[in-house]
Motif scaffolding. Structure first.
Motif, PDB file in Angstrom:
ATOM      1  N   UNK A  34     -13.196  -1.188  10.046  1.00 42.94           N
ATOM      2  CA  UNK A  34     -12.102  -0.366   9.600  1.00 42.94           C
ATOM      3  C   UNK A  34     -12.093   0.906  10.444  1.00 42.94           C
ATOM      4  N   UNK A  35     -10.899   1.380  10.801  1.00 43.44           N
ATOM      5  CA  UNK A  35     -10.757   2.604  11.581  1.00 43.44           C
ATOM      6  C   UNK A  35     -10.335   3.764  10.682  1.00 43.44           C
ATOM      7  N   UNK A  36     -10.589   4.980  11.142  1.00 45.52           N
ATOM      8  CA  UNK A  36     -10.202   6.189  10.424  1.00 45.52           C
ATOM      9  C   UNK A  36      -8.678   6.318  10.447  1.00 45.52           C
ATOM     10  N   UNK A  37      -8.075   6.446   9.297  1.00 40.29           N
ATOM     11  CA  UNK A  37      -6.619   6.568   9.192  1.00 40.29           C
ATOM     12  C   UNK A  37      -6.126   7.853   9.844  1.00 40.29           C
ATOM     13  N   UNK A  38      -6.833   8.962   9.651  1.00 44.36           N
ATOM     14  CA  UNK A  38      -6.412  10.249  10.201  1.00 44.36           C
ATOM     15  C   UNK A  38      -6.421  10.223  11.730  1.00 44.36           C
ATOM     16  N   UNK A  39      -7.398   9.570  12.335  1.00 41.93           N
ATOM     17  CA  UNK A  39      -7.441   9.458  13.799  1.00 41.93           C
ATOM     18  C   UNK A  39      -6.306   8.586  14.308  1.00 41.93           C
ATOM     19  N   UNK A  40      -5.993   7.513  13.599  1.00 42.68           N
ATOM     20  CA  UNK A  40      -4.905   6.620  14.019  1.00 42.68           C
ATOM     21  C   UNK A  40      -3.539   7.279  13.847  1.00 42.68           C
ATOM     22  N   UNK A  41      -3.390   8.172  12.867  1.00 42.20           N
ATOM     23  CA  UNK A  41      -2.113   8.836  12.610  1.00 42.20           C
ATOM     24  C   UNK A  41      -1.829   9.936  13.623  1.00 42.20           C
ATOM     25  N   UNK A  42      -2.854  10.433  14.290  1.00 38.95           N
ATOM     26  CA  UNK A  42      -2.687  11.469  15.306  1.00 38.95           C
ATOM     27  C   UNK A  42      -2.860  10.830  16.688  1.00 38.95           C
ATOM     28  N   UNK A  43      -2.606  11.562  17.768  1.00 34.89           N
ATOM     29  CA  UNK A  43      -2.728  10.959  19.100  1.00 34.89           C
ATOM     30  C   UNK A  43      -4.169  10.689  19.562  1.00 34.89           C
ATOM     31  N   UNK A  44      -5.141  10.907  18.698  1.00 32.79           N
ATOM     32  CA  UNK A  44      -6.543  10.632  19.061  1.00 32.79           C
ATOM     33  C   UNK A  44      -6.789   9.137  19.191  1.00 32.79           C
ATOM     34  N   UNK A  45      -7.899   8.785  19.758  1.00 30.42           N
ATOM     35  CA  UNK A  45      -8.276   7.373  19.847  1.00 30.42           C
ATOM     36  C   UNK A  45      -8.809   6.889  18.506  1.00 30.42           C
ATOM     37  N   UNK A  46      -8.872   5.596  18.346  1.00 29.68           N
ATOM     38  CA  UNK A  46      -9.389   5.016  17.104  1.00 29.68           C
ATOM     39  C   UNK A  46     -10.871   5.336  16.950  1.00 29.68           C
ATOM     40  N   UNK A  47     -11.251   5.726  15.747  1.00 33.63           N
ATOM     41  CA  UNK A  47     -12.639   6.036  15.420  1.00 33.63           C
ATOM     42  C   UNK A  47     -13.052   5.174  14.235  1.00 33.63           C
ATOM     43  N   UNK A  48     -14.256   4.662  14.264  1.00 27.74           N
ATOM     44  CA  UNK A  48     -14.754   3.832  13.176  1.00 27.74           C
ATOM     45  C   UNK A  48     -14.909   4.650  11.903  1.00 27.74           C
ATOM     46  N   UNK A  49     -14.438   4.120  10.787  1.00 29.49           N
ATOM     47  CA  UNK A  49     -14.556   4.788   9.491  1.00 29.49           C
ATOM     48  C   UNK A  49     -15.984   4.652   8.969  1.00 29.49           C
ATOM     49  N   UNK A  50     -16.469   5.709   8.316  1.00 24.91           N
ATOM     50  CA  UNK A  50     -17.811   5.691   7.717  1.00 24.91           C
ATOM     51  C   UNK A  50     -17.747   5.850   6.203  1.00 24.91           C
ATOM     52  N   UNK A  51     -16.541   6.137   5.668  1.00 26.92           N
ATOM     53  CA  UNK A  51     -16.369   6.329   4.226  1.00 26.92           C
ATOM     54  C   UNK A  51     -14.938   5.989   3.842  1.00 26.92           C
ATOM     55  N   UNK A  52     -14.699   5.908   2.533  1.00 22.95           N
ATOM     56  CA  UNK A  52     -13.380   5.622   1.987  1.00 22.95           C
ATOM     57  C   UNK A  52     -13.031   6.722   0.989  1.00 22.95           C
ATOM     58  N   UNK A  53     -11.795   7.216   1.047  1.00 23.77           N
ATOM     59  CA  UNK A  53     -11.337   8.250   0.111  1.00 23.77           C
ATOM     60  C   UNK A  53     -11.343   7.695  -1.310  1.00 23.77           C
ATOM     61  N   UNK A  54     -11.918   8.445  -2.224  1.00 21.31           N
ATOM     62  CA  UNK A  54     -12.011   8.011  -3.617  1.00 21.31           C
ATOM     63  C   UNK A  54     -10.643   7.951  -4.287  1.00 21.31           C
TER      64      UNK A  54
END
Length: 69
Positions: free
Chosen positions: A1-21
């Motif tokens: 799973x990738x970080x949603x915030x990184x994908x929503x901005x022009x940054x590259x995809x970053x691996x997610x380490x947690x999920x928002x509660x």
């Protein structure tokens, strides 16, 4: 799973380490907010909170929405 915030901005995809509660989006270590959360228990007439606070992970959008109350 990738970080949603990184994908929503022009940054590259970053691996997610947690999920928002609250909303369930994946978060990388740069975008997560770790907060303390007081646990409430049904205890009748006794103490209704735990001694130690719990940990809670939320995304920037949910953290901002909660502070706006």
């Amino acid at each position: 799973m990738d970080c949603y915030e990184c994908l929503a901005s022009p940054n590259t995809a970053t691996t997610a380490v947690a999920v928002c509660r609250e909303c369930g989006v994946g978060l990388c270590s740069r975008h997560l907010h770790v907060e303390q959360h007081e646990m409430h228990l049904a205890a009748g007439l006794g103490k209704s909170t735990t001694r130690l606070p719990a940990r809670r992970v939320v995304c920037p959008a949910c953290a901002k929405a909660e502070r706006s109350r």
